[in-house]
Design a protein around this motif. Structure first.
Motif, PDB file in Angstrom:
ATOM      1  N   GLU A 167       0.833  -1.196   0.000  1.00 46.16           N
ATOM      2  CA  GLU A 167       0.000   0.000   0.000  1.00 46.16           C
ATOM      3  C   GLU A 167       0.873   1.253   0.000  1.00 46.16           C
ATOM      4  O   GLU A 167       0.979   1.942   1.005  1.00 46.16           O
ATOM      5  CB  GLU A 167      -0.915   0.000   1.223  1.00 46.16           C
ATOM      6  CG  GLU A 167      -1.846  -1.190   1.281  1.00 46.16           C
ATOM      7  CD  GLU A 167      -2.752  -1.165   2.502  1.00 46.16           C
ATOM      8  OE1 GLU A 167      -3.294  -0.089   2.811  1.00 46.16           O
ATOM      9  OE2 GLU A 167      -2.904  -2.216   3.122  1.00 46.16           O
ATOM     10  N   ALA A 217       0.407   4.121  -0.988  1.00 41.53           N
ATOM     11  CA  ALA A 217      -0.282   5.375  -0.682  1.00 41.53           C
ATOM     12  C   ALA A 217      -0.535   5.555   0.814  1.00 41.53           C
ATOM     13  O   ALA A 217      -0.783   6.666   1.264  1.00 41.53           O
ATOM     14  CB  ALA A 217      -1.616   5.442  -1.437  1.00 41.53           C
ATOM     15  N   TYR A 274      -4.507   7.623   5.638  1.00 41.86           N
ATOM     16  CA  TYR A 274      -4.494   7.501   4.174  1.00 41.86           C
ATOM     17  C   TYR A 274      -4.744   8.875   3.568  1.00 41.86           C
ATOM     18  O   TYR A 274      -5.482   9.680   4.136  1.00 41.86           O
ATOM     19  CB  TYR A 274      -5.601   6.540   3.716  1.00 41.86           C
ATOM     20  CG  TYR A 274      -5.462   5.185   4.351  1.00 41.86           C
ATOM     21  CD1 TYR A 274      -4.662   4.210   3.778  1.00 41.86           C
ATOM     22  CD2 TYR A 274      -6.109   4.885   5.542  1.00 41.86           C
ATOM     23  CE1 TYR A 274      -4.507   2.970   4.378  1.00 41.86           C
ATOM     24  CE2 TYR A 274      -5.957   3.648   6.149  1.00 41.86           C
ATOM     25  CZ  TYR A 274      -5.160   2.690   5.562  1.00 41.86           C
ATOM     26  OH  TYR A 274      -5.008   1.476   6.161  1.00 41.86           O
ATOM     27  N   ALA A 328      -7.352   5.299  -1.291  1.00 45.18           N
ATOM     28  CA  ALA A 328      -6.252   4.578  -0.633  1.00 45.18           C
ATOM     29  C   ALA A 328      -6.781   3.788   0.555  1.00 45.18           C
ATOM     30  O   ALA A 328      -6.351   2.651   0.800  1.00 45.18           O
ATOM     31  CB  ALA A 328      -5.175   5.558  -0.189  1.00 45.18           C
ATOM     32  N   HIS A 354      -6.939  -0.536   1.172  1.00 45.83           N
ATOM     33  CA  HIS A 354      -6.332  -1.177   2.341  1.00 45.83           C
ATOM     34  C   HIS A 354      -6.926  -2.563   2.578  1.00 45.83           C
ATOM     35  O   HIS A 354      -8.124  -2.773   2.501  1.00 45.83           O
ATOM     36  CB  HIS A 354      -6.555  -0.315   3.581  1.00 45.83           C
ATOM     37  CG  HIS A 354      -6.120  -0.952   4.849  1.00 45.83           C
ATOM     38  ND1 HIS A 354      -4.817  -1.283   5.091  1.00 45.83           N
ATOM     39  CD2 HIS A 354      -6.815  -1.321   5.940  1.00 45.83           C
ATOM     40  CE1 HIS A 354      -4.723  -1.831   6.287  1.00 45.83           C
ATOM     41  NE2 HIS A 354      -5.931  -1.860   6.821  1.00 45.83           N
TER      42      HIS A 354
END
Length: 108
Positions: A35, A37, A59, A64, A68
């Motif tokens: 992830e 971002a 986030y 984003a 997750h």
């Protein structure tokens, strides 16, 4: 789009504390790998009540946040962590309004 934050609290039995800490570490590593971002994932254990945990995630936007947990590592780690909990944890979706140390992309 505004930033999205998550606060989650849970507790595990005393004999599962090390397991929970290990899984939280796996979650941090998975977020870093899967992830890009994600801005922040910080896990805490209460000093006055071992086995009681909280984590905070940040986030840059809703997209984003929605991404997750979609990777295989995150799904597996989350399931294993849930299995350790004494009762279901409590989560909150938040929107940062002010703070010290917020990444530039998360400042309102």
């Amino acid at each position: 789009m505004p930033p999205v934050a998550v606060m989650f609290t849970f507790s595990v039995p005393a004999d599962k504390i090390d397991d929970a800490i290990g899984i939280l570490g796996e979650i941090s590593a998975a977020m870093k790998a899967e992830e890009p971002a994600a801005l922040m994932h910080v896990s805490h254990q209460r000093v006055d009540k071992p086995g009681s945990f909280a984590f905070y995630e940040l986030y840059p936007d809703e997209a984003a946040f929605k991404a997750h947990g979609q990777g295989p590592i995150m799904k597996a780690a989350g399931s294993r962590l849930n299995a350790l909990m004494e009762q279901p944890g409590k989560g909150f979706i938040l929107s940062p309004v002010t703070g010290v140390g917020l990444p530039t992309s998360a400042r309102p």
